[in-house]
Design a protein around this motif. Structure first.
Motif, PDB file in Angstrom:
ATOM      1  N   ALA A  98     -18.641 -13.459  -9.950  1.00 46.19           N
ATOM      2  CA  ALA A  98     -17.772 -13.222  -8.788  1.00 46.19           C
ATOM      3  C   ALA A  98     -18.582 -13.218  -7.500  1.00 46.19           C
ATOM      4  N   ASN A  99     -19.777 -12.667  -7.542  1.00 49.77           N
ATOM      5  CA  ASN A  99     -20.622 -12.645  -6.351  1.00 49.77           C
ATOM      6  C   ASN A  99     -21.082 -14.041  -5.966  1.00 49.77           C
ATOM      7  N   VAL A 100     -21.379 -14.875  -6.960  1.00 52.36           N
ATOM      8  CA  VAL A 100     -21.770 -16.254  -6.667  1.00 52.36           C
ATOM      9  C   VAL A 100     -20.607 -16.994  -6.011  1.00 52.36           C
ATOM     10  N   GLU A 101     -19.404 -16.814  -6.546  1.00 53.82           N
ATOM     11  CA  GLU A 101     -18.228 -17.471  -5.963  1.00 53.82           C
ATOM     12  C   GLU A 101     -17.993 -16.989  -4.533  1.00 53.82           C
ATOM     13  N   ALA A 102     -18.246 -15.720  -4.284  1.00 51.04           N
ATOM     14  CA  ALA A 102     -18.098 -15.204  -2.928  1.00 51.04           C
ATOM     15  C   ALA A 102     -19.103 -15.861  -1.983  1.00 51.04           C
ATOM     16  N   ALA A 103     -20.336 -16.065  -2.473  1.00 51.47           N
ATOM     17  CA  ALA A 103     -21.355 -16.722  -1.647  1.00 51.47           C
ATOM     18  C   ALA A 103     -20.983 -18.171  -1.376  1.00 51.47           C
ATOM     19  N   VAL A 104     -20.444 -18.852  -2.389  1.00 52.61           N
ATOM     20  CA  VAL A 104     -20.007 -20.241  -2.207  1.00 52.61           C
ATOM     21  C   VAL A 104     -18.893 -20.302  -1.171  1.00 52.61           C
ATOM     22  N   ALA A 105     -17.938 -19.387  -1.255  1.00 49.17           N
ATOM     23  CA  ALA A 105     -16.825 -19.368  -0.304  1.00 49.17           C
ATOM     24  C   ALA A 105     -17.314 -19.055   1.108  1.00 49.17           C
ATOM     25  N   ALA A 129      -9.999 -17.996   2.118  1.00 52.98           N
ATOM     26  CA  ALA A 129     -10.647 -18.130   0.810  1.00 52.98           C
ATOM     27  C   ALA A 129     -11.880 -17.230   0.717  1.00 52.98           C
ATOM     28  N   ALA A 130     -12.648 -17.154   1.797  1.00 56.28           N
ATOM     29  CA  ALA A 130     -13.841 -16.302   1.800  1.00 56.28           C
ATOM     30  C   ALA A 130     -13.444 -14.833   1.684  1.00 56.28           C
ATOM     31  N   ASP A 131     -12.393 -14.454   2.419  1.00 51.22           N
ATOM     32  CA  ASP A 131     -11.916 -13.069   2.320  1.00 51.22           C
ATOM     33  C   ASP A 131     -11.471 -12.752   0.895  1.00 51.22           C
ATOM     34  N   ALA A 132     -10.729 -13.697   0.300  1.00 47.27           N
ATOM     35  CA  ALA A 132     -10.239 -13.479  -1.059  1.00 47.27           C
ATOM     36  C   ALA A 132     -11.391 -13.394  -2.055  1.00 47.27           C
ATOM     37  N   ALA A 133     -12.395 -14.265  -1.899  1.00 51.27           N
ATOM     38  CA  ALA A 133     -13.534 -14.258  -2.821  1.00 51.27           C
ATOM     39  C   ALA A 133     -14.341 -12.975  -2.678  1.00 51.27           C
ATOM     40  N   ALA A 134     -14.536 -12.532  -1.438  1.00 53.96           N
ATOM     41  CA  ALA A 134     -15.273 -11.286  -1.220  1.00 53.96           C
ATOM     42  C   ALA A 134     -14.501 -10.102  -1.807  1.00 53.96           C
ATOM     43  N   PHE A 135     -13.177 -10.116  -1.643  1.00 51.97           N
ATOM     44  CA  PHE A 135     -12.346  -9.050  -2.207  1.00 51.97           C
ATOM     45  C   PHE A 135     -12.420  -9.062  -3.732  1.00 51.97           C
ATOM     46  N   THR A 136     -12.367 -10.266  -4.305  1.00 45.29           N
ATOM     47  CA  THR A 136     -12.455 -10.380  -5.763  1.00 45.29           C
ATOM     48  C   THR A 136     -13.794  -9.856  -6.266  1.00 45.29           C
ATOM     49  N   ALA A 137     -14.871 -10.212  -5.569  1.00 46.05           N
ATOM     50  CA  ALA A 137     -16.196  -9.747  -5.985  1.00 46.05           C
ATOM     51  C   ALA A 137     -16.279  -8.226  -5.921  1.00 46.05           C
ATOM     52  N   GLN A 138     -15.763  -7.654  -4.840  1.00 41.29           N
ATOM     53  CA  GLN A 138     -15.814  -6.207  -4.694  1.00 41.29           C
ATOM     54  C   GLN A 138     -14.938  -5.519  -5.741  1.00 41.29           C
ATOM     55  N   THR A 139     -13.751  -6.081  -5.949  1.00 40.80           N
ATOM     56  CA  THR A 139     -12.848  -5.502  -6.950  1.00 40.80           C
ATOM     57  C   THR A 139     -13.447  -5.592  -8.344  1.00 40.80           C
ATOM     58  N   THR A 140     -14.045  -6.748  -8.639  1.00 42.60           N
ATOM     59  CA  THR A 140     -14.682  -6.916  -9.950  1.00 42.60           C
ATOM     60  C   THR A 140     -15.796  -5.909 -10.145  1.00 42.60           C
ATOM     61  N   LEU A 141     -16.598  -5.706  -9.099  1.00 39.84           N
ATOM     62  CA  LEU A 141     -17.694  -4.747  -9.185  1.00 39.84           C
ATOM     63  C   LEU A 141     -17.160  -3.338  -9.429  1.00 39.84           C
ATOM     64  N   ALA A 164     -26.695  -3.535 -11.763  1.00 36.22           N
ATOM     65  CA  ALA A 164     -26.863  -4.357 -10.575  1.00 36.22           C
ATOM     66  C   ALA A 164     -26.243  -5.704 -10.797  1.00 36.22           C
ATOM     67  N   THR A 165     -25.709  -6.307  -9.735  1.00 36.99           N
ATOM     68  CA  THR A 165     -25.059  -7.608  -9.863  1.00 36.99           C
ATOM     69  C   THR A 165     -25.466  -8.521  -8.748  1.00 36.99           C
ATOM     70  N   PRO A 166     -25.959  -9.759  -9.074  1.00 38.62           N
ATOM     71  CA  PRO A 166     -26.387 -10.672  -8.031  1.00 38.62           C
ATOM     72  C   PRO A 166     -25.224 -11.324  -7.339  1.00 38.62           C
ATOM     73  N   ALA A 167     -25.172 -11.299  -6.024  1.00 38.12           N
ATOM     74  CA  ALA A 167     -24.131 -11.966  -5.279  1.00 38.12           C
ATOM     75  C   ALA A 167     -24.722 -13.137  -4.616  1.00 38.12           C
ATOM     76  N   GLY A 168     -24.284 -14.243  -5.169  1.00 38.25           N
ATOM     77  CA  GLY A 168     -25.132 -15.287  -4.673  1.00 38.25           C
ATOM     78  C   GLY A 168     -26.394 -14.780  -5.168  1.00 38.25           C
ATOM     79  N   PRO A 169     -27.466 -15.154  -5.059  1.00 42.69           N
ATOM     80  CA  PRO A 169     -28.617 -14.414  -5.500  1.00 42.69           C
ATOM     81  C   PRO A 169     -28.770 -13.244  -4.610  1.00 42.69           C
ATOM     82  N   SER A 170     -28.593 -12.125  -4.986  1.00 47.09           N
ATOM     83  CA  SER A 170     -28.867 -11.020  -4.149  1.00 47.09           C
ATOM     84  C   SER A 170     -29.650 -10.037  -4.948  1.00 47.09           C
ATOM     85  N   THR A 171     -30.043  -8.985  -4.304  1.00 46.19           N
ATOM     86  CA  THR A 171     -30.866  -8.043  -4.994  1.00 46.19           C
ATOM     87  C   THR A 171     -30.121  -7.523  -6.167  1.00 46.19           C
ATOM     88  N   PRO A 172     -30.818  -7.350  -7.267  1.00 44.11           N
ATOM     89  CA  PRO A 172     -30.023  -6.922  -8.349  1.00 44.11           C
ATOM     90  C   PRO A 172     -29.101  -5.914  -7.857  1.00 44.11           C
TER      91      PRO A 172
END
Length: 448
Positions: free
Chosen positions: A70-77, A200-212, A280-288
């Motif tokens: 989900a974090n990778v998809e948010a980074a792509v968006a 789309a970016a807002d939705a992806a960021a929301f999905t990533a946060q909700t998933t987390l 920890a979860t990488p968003a896009g590559p992010s810190t664990p």
């Protein structure tokens, strides 16, 4: 002396009672032998518990992978939003330039028309007739005059040149207006695309946060179940799961680094977590954490600890690639960009932001090199296309590290040396200096 009969009877009865008591005691001390059914039930219970534990641990791993994805998809968006913003800016500039060109063409038509009118007026004053003059002053008369050979002959060469210039100016004006209309249409389309990309970016960021948040909540419940099955406490089980998750990430990161012969950070001494922590979860590559990958103080892989009911054996480190030789120091623009990026550590990630108070990943790298006197494009994709490429094994501090998945470049960081990076990780994170998360790293780094 002979015993009296009464006393003999009492003695006999006492002996009999004592024998009976001993017999009862002996019978009650005999162990109960479990039946085969009891043994089978116990084994089935153990197998069921083991299966439940395995299923819970698989679910924990699945949840962590879902958060990473989900974090990778948010980074792509977020990068798609950046690209849409750049496209809109380009379209606005093109539309503005086309309109300026159209206005200039209209001005040229006016000048040419005035010149034709001046010649016609002069011809009338020198003996021409009113019908000839009206031809030039009417709406269609100019075009009729341009194509009227008789008129050319009457007015002479100057009139012929003036009419030709007017004809050319009107042709150019028509073309410029068509281009201006097309550019305006492209601008409107780019505006619509930006709005869609923003949604789309807002939705992806929301999905990533909700998933987390969902996975963290589920993780707590799963850990409680594991603690009950293993007869431990939730706190101890949380520590154990955190260590297992970190061990898995360390193995994944070391394998990804080895696959491209990348320099890795030297692990610090392991430290047991003081309190339960969410994976920890990488968003896009992010810190664990992208969204995040490798933690700031990674622990070396350790053999999973057995249930607390038995002593835990000493951790056995898994083989890890040896640290690469310290890279040569950067110089010039790379050193200046890295030094400036370090001054931004702690500022929040906001997608579409390029400073001065917040950044996304490509906004940070663009500003870092801008402050070093080098202009980079706005998006990660365009930055990758604009730089020279070197193998990641030959990176020097200041080089850019790019991440991609399925052909989509979605993240960029600045190499800081010794397996470390400076980057803006994901929404909810801040600019940070952390070990490199090597999964999805492109094999070629960028050197502006």
């Amino acid at each position: 002396m002979r015993a009296r009969p009464g006393r003999r009877l009492v003695a006999v009865l006492g002996s009999v009672a004592l024998a009976g008591t001993l017999a009862v005691g002996s019978a009650s001390a005999e162990p109960t032998i479990p039946s085969q059914d009891d043994i089978d039930d116990s084994r089935a219970a153990q197998q069921s518990t083991a299966a439940q534990i395995a299923a819970l641990e698989v679910q924990l791993a699945t949840n962590a992978a879902a958060a990473d994805a989900a974090n990778v998809e948010a980074a792509v968006a977020a990068e798609a939003y950046n690209q849409a913003a750049v496209d809109l800016e380009d379209a606005e500039q093109a539309s503005e330039a086309a309109q300026v060109a159209a206005d200039q063409a209209d001005a040229a038509v006016l000048v040419a028309s005035q010149e034709v009118a001046r010649i016609a007026t002069a011809a009338y004053r020198n003996g021409g007739d009113l019908q000839q003059l009206s031809m030039f002053l009417s709406a269609d008369g100019v075009q009729d005059a341009v194509h009227g050979a008789t008129t050319f002959d009457r007015l002479g060469g100057n009139a012929t040149d003036a009419l030709g210039e007017l004809d050319a100016a009107e042709l150019v004006a028509d073309i410029m207006h068509e281009r201006a209309d097309d550019a305006l249409a492209e601008q409107e389309a780019a505006t619509a695309e930006l709005e869609e990309a923003s949604d789309a970016a807002d939705a992806a960021a929301f999905t990533a946060q909700t998933t987390l948040e969902t996975t963290q909540s589920e993780r707590a419940g799963l850990i409680n179940e594991l603690a009950a099955l293993r007869n431990t406490t939730a706190e101890l089980e949380a520590e154990r799961q955190t260590a297992l998750e970190q061990q898995q990430r360390d193995r994944e990161n070391a394998a990804a680094a080895a696959a491209i012969s990348a320099p890795v950070a030297t692990p610090a001494a392991p430290a047991a977590p003081a309190t339960p922590a969410a994976p920890a979860t990488p968003a896009g590559p992010s810190t664990p954490a992208p969204s995040t990958p490798a933690p700031s103080t990674p622990a070396p892989p350790a053999t999973p600890a057995p249930p607390p009911s038995t002593p835990a054996p000493p951790a056995t480190p898994a083989p890890t690639p040896p640290p690469a030789a310290t890279p040569p120091p950067s110089s010039g623009a790379g050193a200046a960009a890295l030094a400036w990026a370090r001054t931004q550590i702690g500022k929040p990630y906001v997608y579409g932001a390029a400073g001065p108070n917040s950044y996304d990943c490509s906004g940070l790298t663009m500003r870092a090199y801008q402050n070093a006197g080098v202009n980079l494009p706005r998006t990660t994709r365009d930055q990758y296309a604009a730089v020279s490429h070197v193998p990641v094994s030959q990176m020097i501090p200041g080089d850019l590290i790019f991440y991609a998945e399925n052909g989509r470049i979605y993240h960029v960081a600045i190499y800081a040396g010794n397996g470390m990076r400076v980057h803006a990780p994901r929404p909810g994170g801040s600019v940070e200096l952390v070990p490199i998360w090597w999964t999805n790293v492109l094999p070629m780094a960028g050197r502006p």
